[in-house]
Each structure stands twice: as C-alpha cells, then as structure tokens.
Scaffold this active site. Structure first.
Site, PDB file in Angstrom:
ATOM      1  N   ARG A 163      17.358  27.554  12.301  1.00  0.00           N
ATOM      2  CA  ARG A 163      16.384  28.093  13.457  1.00  0.00           C
ATOM      3  C   ARG A 163      15.268  28.787  12.909  1.00  0.00           C
ATOM      4  NH1 ARG A 163      17.673  30.697  19.262  1.00  0.00           N
ATOM      5  NH2 ARG A 163      18.172  32.629  17.807  1.00  0.00           N
ATOM      6  N   ASP A 177      20.487  40.830  20.479  1.00  0.00           N
ATOM      7  CA  ASP A 177      19.615  40.251  19.342  1.00  0.00           C
ATOM      8  C   ASP A 177      18.027  40.437  20.083  1.00  0.00           C
ATOM      9  OD1 ASP A 177      19.419  38.187  21.066  1.00  0.00           O
ATOM     10  OD2 ASP A 177      20.081  36.586  19.790  1.00  0.00           O
TER      11      ASP A 177
END
Length: 560
Positions: free
Chosen positions: A181, A461
């Site tokens: 990603r 996160d």
C-alpha cells in the site's frame, strides 16, 4: 454514450512532451539515499513520473477542496448523473490472477524488516505491507521499508533483534502473497524534490517498489500487487490507471501486470464504486471496506453538518445502518463486476494475563468475521497474527470456495439517504477522554517514528487516530450551536453534551489535556518523550477554525 463514459472507454494519458527525456533534476532534503535504492536510473524514473502526473494530481486535490466547500455549504454526496451509463452498463473487470483468487485472511502492518518477515510467515493468505497508515514516513523508515521488501521478494530478507533472536523467511511457497500500500494522493514526499517541488508520496512509494521488484514478481506470477488508499473519485482512480500503465510500459511489463485493490475508505468514493472499478477495470482485483478511514471521512465530509455528528467511536459499529449499507453496497457492486469484496480490519490484539478479557476480545473478532462472511465478503483483514486462526476458521466454515462472487446480493437496494444518515448515540466522559488519550499517545509515537501502536488492546494507526481527532474537533465546534428542531431540521443530536448532562466544551477538553500526563505516568509509552509536543499539536489541530484534512499533513513536517 455520456461524455464521461467516452472519456473512460479506454485509459489514455494526457499528452506529454516528446523527444529525449529531460535530465533528472532531483534533490534530496535528507541524507543522500544509497545508490542501490535511488541511483541515477531510479531518479530519472521518478522525475519522469513527477513531470507527467503532478499537474493532474494537483488538479484532483483542488477538486477535493471545491467539493468539500460544497459539502460545508450544505450539499450532500450523491450518485453522479453523468456516470449513470457506467453504473447501469453490463461490463466486468479483468479476470483475477491465480495468486489473488483466495484472499480469505489478509494481515496488514508496517514495512520494517521484522514485521515483513513475521507477516509473510504468518499463515495469512496475503500480507499488505503498508507505507501509509501504519508507517511514520521518516526517511529512514521509507528506505528501510523499500530495502526490506526488495530483499523479501528476492528471498534473502533476515533480521536479528537486539536480544539476538533471528528472523528468516519461510520457503516462498509457504509465504503470504505480498501486496503493497503506497501513500495517498494527498501526501507529498518531502524528502524528494523534482525541479524544486516535492513529488507525490504515492508515486514515490509505488514506483520505487515497482522499479526494484516488478520483473521478479511478474516472472513468478505474483504481481506486482498494490492496495490504493484514500481515493475520492473515479478521476483519481483514472490517474492511478494512467500512472501505472506508464510504469508498466517503462519497465517492460505487460499492460495490466500491476494489479490493484482499492480501499473504499472515503464517503465520496462510496458513491463511485462502479466508476472506480470501471476506470481500473484492466487491473483491479477488488474493493476493500476500509471502515476506520471511512468513519473518519464521514466526520470530515459532514464537519459542518450538526445533524450528522457521530456518537463516540465505540458505538459506531458495522451494525449501524449507514455502515451496513456501505458494506452491502460494496459487496453487490464488486460481485456484479467480477471483483473481490474485501472486509475490514479487526483491530483487536491478544490481551495477555487476562483470560476472560482475551476470550471476550476474540469473541468480538469472531462475530465480526461471521458478519462479513455471511454478508458475502470474499476475505477479511486482521492486525495481529494471533487473529489469523480465528478469522480463517470462520471463513473456512462459511466459505468453502475461493471466494463468494456467486453471492450477488440482489436483495440490496442502497439509496443516498442510507449512506449519509448518522446513527444516534451518546458520548461518555470515558469516551471523550479516551479520544484525547488515543490522539496524544498515537501522535507521540508517530512523531518518534512508530506508525502502529497498541493502545488498550487495540492496534491503533493513523486511521483510528483520525477518528478520535476529528470527533474532538466536531464535538467541540458544534458545542455552542443551537439544538435542531425535531419538527424542522431533525432531532437534536447527541454529542453536544455527555451522557451525564455535562457540557462538551473547551473546559472539558483542557481538563482532559491537563490530566493526561498524570494518567500516563509510569506506563511504557512509545515516544514518551514527545508527549508534550503531541499535546500541543492536538490542541492546535482541535482549536483550528477548520478541521485539517489529515493530521499527518502538518505532523509530517516534524519528522526527519
């Protein structure tokens, strides 16, 4: 055929200057990178990508701002009239490669060597190596991550911890399939200047990875495979399509060799799922329910809409109607087009030393994965290796086939109101103070170079921290607004006072900030020395008259 459909009929790049390639005018604002990672050929590759696509990236970012201004003025997102022919057309995406047919359990995490080894060895179907939400983009982290992935693809990656424990990769046949990603279109790579301007972080991450690994991965029929984050429109997907097509041509790859999965993690993108698949139809393998970023995007999109203020994060579950509609529409859309519909993240981590609490956490994970597989998802995400057996057991029992494309979900009928209706709920004092704590602890760790942090047995996160940060801003900036009229603008929204009747105001916020250091005292905290800086940054972001698009935009300037 509509004008948009004609434009999308086959990906075309905007014209670029012909003739000899211009020299790479690249400067590094940090320590000069090692030549084996970013030598002259890579620099030329990056400079060419920047010159071709940076103007279009800036156009797309400006379009985001114009649309947000309309939302701030009261407009609601909706399905596009000009792309109706795409939504109603009978087309399908390219067939799936064998390596991506069975993706029932995917694990995600940052790109440091230890994590890469453990994730590839974890027993998951796939590993998404994340340069985005779980990696703090220091120059050291970015270069270490690219080197770790290159060595992983080559099969040579190894790591020895400070205690002397050695980590090594299992044979390739036993490893999870690698997906990467890159960062989103909104972020600059401040360490790399092309012609004096920072280049796109998204293109930097994707291009450096592809330059070093595409040939080896293609030879083994393993991609390259990417996860594309934070898209808001089909035009942004088309920009990726054109850039990746150019990368393929420049590296001698077949068109469509680079396959992608797109995270539907913004509210505007939920209204353009068909269009995003169409723009990327030569290479897209699926869409993913990026639930945490999606909740954050809902808050950000409706930051000025008092009637759509969300209750505290713990009450905003996938059982809420607006999230259930989003998930089911994604499944229906993907399966109609021959793409995977991937489920979302289970953020829980094992709770050591408390068997009862641990059993309850695993039960919540099991229930969430049962919801996903029953709804028709083709796979799911976990954040910790210990959750892989839990998720796999649920999917193995309920999904004996490689995927569930045969589950068409023709029963699903989602209209705009289903996607924009906020749930009722409350804010507790613990919920308010918990948002403050998560923001500060995560920011402190992130500023210290750690983008993935366990807090209260959840893996936090940037996406989860963004929810907490955006909620604080929205709650406090709507605290003094008049309550809605049940007969007019809709019911008064919970969220402007605590469930005990106390006001949600700046006094409450200041008290939470002042009390936080004593609450954290004695706890082992990643980035503990940066807690005061994190508190100051959170206060500045929260008091700003405008909700910042991303906390990482300003925080990035503080990283090495």
């Amino acid at each position: 055929m509509s004008a948009v459909l004609k434009e999308q009929a086959r990906p075309e790049e905007q014209p670029v200057p012909t003739g000899p390639a211009a020299p790479a005018a690249i400067a590094f604002t940090a320590a000069a990178p090692p030549s084996d990672l970013l030598g002259a050929p890579v620099q030329q590759f990056l400079a060419d990508l920047h010159r071709r696509y940076e103007p279009r990236r800036q156009e797309r970012l400006a379009a985001r701002q114009r649309r947000q201004a309309r939302f701030d003025a009261g407009e609601l997102p909706d399905f596009r009239d000009d792309t109706r022919a795409i939504r109603e057309g009978q087309w399908r995406v390219a067939g799936l490669p064998d390596a991506l047919r069975d993706r029932r359990v995917e694990i995600t995490g940052p790109v440091d060597p230890k994590m890469v080894i453990n994730a590839l060895n974890s027993g998951a179907s796939c590993f998404m190596a994340d340069f985005e939400d779980s990696t703090a983009p220091t120059w050291h982290n970015l270069l270490t991550g690219q080197r770790a992935l290159r060595e992983a693809v080559a099969g040579t990656l190894a790591f020895t911890s400070e205690t002397g424990k050695r980590y090594a990769l299992r044979p390739s046949a036993e490893q999870a399939v690698l997906l990467v990603r890159p960062r989103g279109w909104h972020l600059d790579e401040k360490h790399v200047l092309v012609d004096g301007a920072p280049m796109s972080a998204a293109l930097f991450d994707a291009a450096v990875f592809a330059f070093h690994n595409a040939a080896a991965l293609a030879e083994r029929d393993r991609g390259p495979y990417l996860y594309l984050p934070k898209l808001e429109s089909m035009e942004e997907a088309q920009l990726w399509q054109d850039a990746l097509s150019h990368i393929e041509a420049a590296l001698g790859l077949a068109h469509g060799q680079i396959r992608v999965t797109v995270l539907i993690e913004t509210l505007p993108a939920a209204f353009e799922m068909d269009e995003i698949l169409y723009a990327l139809r030569d290479r897209v393998a699926g869409l993913n329910c990026g639930r945490w970023d999606y909740i954050f995007s809902f808050i950000k999109t409706f930051r000025r809409h008092r009637e759509r203020v969300l209750p505290e994060r713990g009450q905003v579950t996938m059982a809420q109607p607006f999230l259930k509609a989003y998930s089911e529409l994604l499944i229906q859309t993907c399966h109609r087009r021959g793409a995977h519909a991937m489920g979302g993240m289970a953020a829980q981590i094992p709770i050591a030393g408390d068997e009862t609490a641990n059993a309850q956490a695993l039960a919540r994970v099991r229930a969430d994965k049962l919801r996903e597989v029953t709804a028709g998802h083709d796979g799911t995400w976990v954040a910790h290796p210990a959750l892989i057996p839990v998720a796999r057991a649920v999917f193995d029992e309920r999904m004996p086939t490689q995927h569930q494309h045969h589950v068409g979900r023709e029963d699903v009928l989602v209209v705009r109101e289903d996607l924009v209706q906020a749930p009722l709920g409350t804010i507790t004092r613990a919920g308010f103070e918990g948002n403050v704590e998560v923001c500060v602890r995560y920011l402190a760790a992130w500023l210290d170079g750690n983008g993935c942090v366990p807090i209260h047995w959840l893996m936090e996160d940037a996406a989860t921290a963004e929810i907490a940060r955006a909620q604080l801003w929205q709650w406090l900036h709507h605290a003094d607004a008049e309550e809605g009229d049940p007969a007019g603008d809709g019911p008064a929204r919970a969220g402007l006072s605590l469930d005990d009747g106390s006001a949600v105001d700046w006094v409450l916020f200041e008290a939470a900030l002042l009390n936080l250091p004593s609450r954290l005292a004695g706890q082992p905290l990643p980035g503990a020395g940066r807690v005061p800086e994190a508190i100051a940054l959170l206060e500045a972001l929260t008091r700003s008259e405008t909700l910042a698009d991303f906390l990482t935009l300003s925080a990035c300037q503080r990283l090495d």
